[in-house]
Design a protein around this motif. Sequence first.
Motif, PDB file in Angstrom:
ATOM      1  N   LEU A 230      42.090  16.116   6.502  1.00  0.00           N
ATOM      2  CA  LEU A 230      42.819  15.848   5.265  1.00  0.00           C
ATOM      3  C   LEU A 230      42.010  16.198   4.024  1.00  0.00           C
ATOM      4  N   GLY A 231      40.802  16.771   4.246  1.00  0.00           N
ATOM      5  CA  GLY A 231      39.952  17.161   3.126  1.00  0.00           C
ATOM      6  C   GLY A 231      39.192  16.022   2.498  1.00  0.00           C
ATOM      7  N   GLN A 232      39.109  14.881   3.196  1.00  0.00           N
ATOM      8  CA  GLN A 232      38.385  13.735   2.670  1.00  0.00           C
ATOM      9  C   GLN A 232      36.976  13.687   3.266  1.00  0.00           C
ATOM     10  N   THR A 233      36.110  12.906   2.635  1.00  0.00           N
ATOM     11  CA  THR A 233      34.701  12.824   3.045  1.00  0.00           C
ATOM     12  C   THR A 233      34.539  11.819   4.187  1.00  0.00           C
ATOM     13  N   ALA A 234      33.766  12.238   5.167  1.00  0.00           N
ATOM     14  CA  ALA A 234      33.408  11.346   6.282  1.00  0.00           C
ATOM     15  C   ALA A 234      31.961  11.632   6.672  1.00  0.00           C
ATOM     16  N   GLY A 235      31.226  10.582   6.914  1.00  0.00           N
ATOM     17  CA  GLY A 235      29.824  10.745   7.285  1.00  0.00           C
ATOM     18  C   GLY A 235      29.651  11.070   8.757  1.00  0.00           C
ATOM     19  N   ASP A 236      28.386  11.421   9.109  1.00  0.00           N
ATOM     20  CA  ASP A 236      28.087  11.748  10.504  1.00  0.00           C
ATOM     21  C   ASP A 236      27.891  10.510  11.364  1.00  0.00           C
TER      22      ASP A 236
ATOM     23  N   LEU B  13       0.802  -1.222   0.000  1.00  0.00           N
ATOM     24  CA  LEU B  13       0.000   0.000   0.000  1.00  0.00           C
ATOM     25  C   LEU B  13       0.837   1.276   0.000  1.00  0.00           C
ATOM     26  N   THR B  14       2.091   1.172   0.382  1.00  0.00           N
ATOM     27  CA  THR B  14       2.900   2.376   0.521  1.00  0.00           C
ATOM     28  C   THR B  14       3.301   2.926  -0.841  1.00  0.00           C
ATOM     29  N   ASP B  15       3.750   4.171  -0.867  1.00  0.00           N
ATOM     30  CA  ASP B  15       4.260   4.768  -2.103  1.00  0.00           C
ATOM     31  C   ASP B  15       5.547   5.529  -1.799  1.00  0.00           C
ATOM     32  N   GLU B  16       6.093   6.166  -2.810  1.00  0.00           N
ATOM     33  CA  GLU B  16       7.405   6.796  -2.660  1.00  0.00           C
ATOM     34  C   GLU B  16       7.377   8.039  -1.780  1.00  0.00           C
ATOM     35  N   TRP B  17       6.157   8.593  -1.514  1.00  0.00           N
ATOM     36  CA  TRP B  17       6.079   9.821  -0.721  1.00  0.00           C
ATOM     37  C   TRP B  17       5.785   9.559   0.760  1.00  0.00           C
ATOM     38  N   ALA B  18       5.481   8.320   1.115  1.00  0.00           N
ATOM     39  CA  ALA B  18       5.194   8.014   2.511  1.00  0.00           C
ATOM     40  C   ALA B  18       6.444   8.229   3.361  1.00  0.00           C
ATOM     41  N   LEU B  19       6.265   8.810   4.526  1.00  0.00           N
ATOM     42  CA  LEU B  19       7.383   9.075   5.435  1.00  0.00           C
ATOM     43  C   LEU B  19       7.606   7.860   6.323  1.00  0.00           C
ATOM     44  N   ASN B  20       8.769   7.270   6.197  1.00  0.00           N
ATOM     45  CA  ASN B  20       9.142   6.118   7.010  1.00  0.00           C
ATOM     46  C   ASN B  20      10.394   6.456   7.818  1.00  0.00           C
ATOM     47  N   VAL B  21      10.607   5.715   8.894  1.00  0.00           N
ATOM     48  CA  VAL B  21      11.841   5.892   9.662  1.00  0.00           C
ATOM     49  C   VAL B  21      13.003   5.493   8.754  1.00  0.00           C
ATOM     50  N   THR B  22      13.872   6.456   8.463  1.00  0.00           N
ATOM     51  CA  THR B  22      14.881   6.284   7.418  1.00  0.00           C
ATOM     52  C   THR B  22      16.248   6.752   7.897  1.00  0.00           C
ATOM     53  N   TYR B  23      17.256   5.951   7.609  1.00  0.00           N
ATOM     54  CA  TYR B  23      18.635   6.363   7.826  1.00  0.00           C
ATOM     55  C   TYR B  23      19.075   7.182   6.617  1.00  0.00           C
ATOM     56  N   LYS B  24      19.469   8.436   6.844  1.00  0.00           N
ATOM     57  CA  LYS B  24      19.834   9.337   5.749  1.00  0.00           C
ATOM     58  C   LYS B  24      21.287   9.073   5.350  1.00  0.00           C
ATOM     59  N   TYR B  25      21.421   8.073   4.482  1.00  0.00           N
ATOM     60  CA  TYR B  25      22.771   7.645   4.111  1.00  0.00           C
ATOM     61  C   TYR B  25      23.531   8.707   3.336  1.00  0.00           C
ATOM     62  N   ASP B  26      22.802   9.661   2.742  1.00  0.00           N
ATOM     63  CA  ASP B  26      23.498  10.744   2.040  1.00  0.00           C
ATOM     64  C   ASP B  26      24.328  11.587   2.993  1.00  0.00           C
ATOM     65  N   ARG B  27      23.922  11.576   4.239  1.00  0.00           N
ATOM     66  CA  ARG B  27      24.643  12.343   5.249  1.00  0.00           C
ATOM     67  C   ARG B  27      25.483  11.452   6.156  1.00  0.00           C
ATOM     68  N   GLY B  28      25.057  10.220   6.365  1.00  0.00           N
ATOM     69  CA  GLY B  28      25.737   9.347   7.325  1.00  0.00           C
ATOM     70  C   GLY B  28      26.956   8.633   6.782  1.00  0.00           C
ATOM     71  N   GLU B  29      26.987   8.397   5.495  1.00  0.00           N
ATOM     72  CA  GLU B  29      28.109   7.647   4.911  1.00  0.00           C
ATOM     73  C   GLU B  29      29.211   8.614   4.456  1.00  0.00           C
ATOM     74  N   LYS B  30      30.360   8.212   4.603  1.00  0.00           N
ATOM     75  CA  LYS B  30      30.995   6.970   4.989  1.00  0.00           C
ATOM     76  C   LYS B  30      31.090   6.896   6.509  1.00  0.00           C
ATOM     77  N   ARG B  31      30.657   5.748   7.064  1.00  0.00           N
ATOM     78  CA  ARG B  31      30.686   5.590   8.515  1.00  0.00           C
ATOM     79  C   ARG B  31      32.114   5.401   9.009  1.00  0.00           C
ATOM     80  N   THR B  32      32.367   6.024  10.113  1.00  0.00           N
ATOM     81  CA  THR B  32      33.679   5.838  10.740  1.00  0.00           C
ATOM     82  C   THR B  32      33.602   6.361  12.167  1.00  0.00           C
ATOM     83  N   SER B  33      34.612   6.106  12.961  1.00  0.00           N
ATOM     84  CA  SER B  33      34.618   6.552  14.347  1.00  0.00           C
ATOM     85  C   SER B  33      34.747   8.072  14.402  1.00  0.00           C
ATOM     86  N   LEU B  34      34.443   8.630  15.554  1.00  0.00           N
ATOM     87  CA  LEU B  34      34.503  10.081  15.712  1.00  0.00           C
ATOM     88  C   LEU B  34      35.918  10.595  15.490  1.00  0.00           C
TER      89      LEU B  34
END
Length: 487
Positions: free
Chosen positions: A267-273, A237-258
């Motif tokens: 070093l100017g490299q990308t690190a996720g939150d 029944l769901t569609d693409e606009w339904a709001l679900n509990v979602t991990y925002k991988y666009d912001r979280g990746e790349k995962r790494t320790s603090l």
Amino acid sequence: MNKPVLPADVEFDSYGPLYAARKQVYPQSVSGTFRRIKWGLMAFCLGVYYLLPFVRWNRGLGAPSQAVLVDLPNSRFYFFFIELWPQEVYYFTGLLIVAAITLFLMNSVGGRIWCGYLCPQTVWTDLFYAVERMVEGDRRERMRKSAARGRLKLERFAELTLKHSIWLLIAWWTGGAWVLYFNDAPTLVRQLATFQAPMLAYIWIAILTATTYLLAGFMREQVCVYMCPWPRIQAALTDEWALNVTYKYDRGEKRTSLKKASELRALGQTAGDCIDCYQCVAVCPTGIDIRDGAQLDCIQCGLCIDACDTVMKKIGREPRLIGYDNDINIQRRQAGKPPIYRIVRPRTIVYSAMIAGVGAIMLYALLTRSLLDVNVLHDRNPVAVRLSDGSIRNAYTVRFLNKRAFDRVVAIDIDGPNNAIVHVVGTDSVTPDRPMIVLGRDTTTELRVLVTAPSEDNPEKSVPVKFRVTDIGLGEVASATDNFVSP
């Protein structure tokens, strides 16, 4: 002839067994916005369920004074000022339709928010978890004590006894509260306490006690994952606009320790939150990792959002790394576009319109329903009798429904056969041409009615006959139609 297959010849799937063994889940306590919402809804739902049978409602002399009551012996359902009879079962049909469409609407807006906040399995499991934490401690303590199961000390035995005793007490009162909806609550409580209640009440309390204890105390997330059909239906029944509990991988990746993230950024490299703290997994009541994407096991209770927000606040990063969102917004953010939310869209408009339409029809039918009703059943053997004077007599069983809380006098008229005479068997009326009878309050009265008409005035083989019942005092009218036939 079939060739027998030996066990040694069978090739097993290298991916493992067909059924995975259950992994015990130890949800950690958490605080935050969604946890407070769950506490509030739990208190509200349990309060309504346990206390509603004791709410009184004055319906007049001789009528039950319980606000919500399923009166099976008298075939009545009472809900505050509403009284429904068996003939009005269509109201329950409409209520089920509204409930189903409301569930669809909730899903189209916020995914499985019913499962996460309002489902009875979730509510009672949450309550049982609260008792477990209060007695045994939080996640790590419970895991440690479970690992040391072989060395059951007196203190541990006392904890388990206390926990299961409280669970059984909650389950017992859950079953006890259910049966209170089928009888006067204070009276039934007194009968149960003095062991004078009907045996059926004890049987149902035992059944509901056992099911609550097993489902909320032991099966828990297994009910949501394997027994409940809604996760499968919701996915369709769901569609693409339904709001679900979602991990925002666009912001979280790349995962790494603090620490590693700080070094990469320097070093100017990308690190996720995401710092891989696994707090979202630790608080999940079904034990999943929300970072793996949409999963059938997720009941979308929002506790992982609270856990992640707490971590983000501690490390000084923006909250809602996990939140109610959809993949469309993730893709928009990756493309440098602002997120958009479409709560109001054709799907939700149609669902809302359907709920409003069915609700309006039910409300109109309820407000305009007649409190006087009549049903007619023609005798089948014989369908008609010719009397010695040549006139024709038909017999009918007429059922009168008086839904008011007082007696009323009604007059019976008929339209159809010419010069017909009506006689009510077993009653004497002061107006023989227009019988008048007394209907008891809130009762169904069944009478035998004879209709006699001269054959010369009614040459047709069959003519419609309309029974019209009129309340002499209030002027209310009810009618029913059958046929007057010739032999």
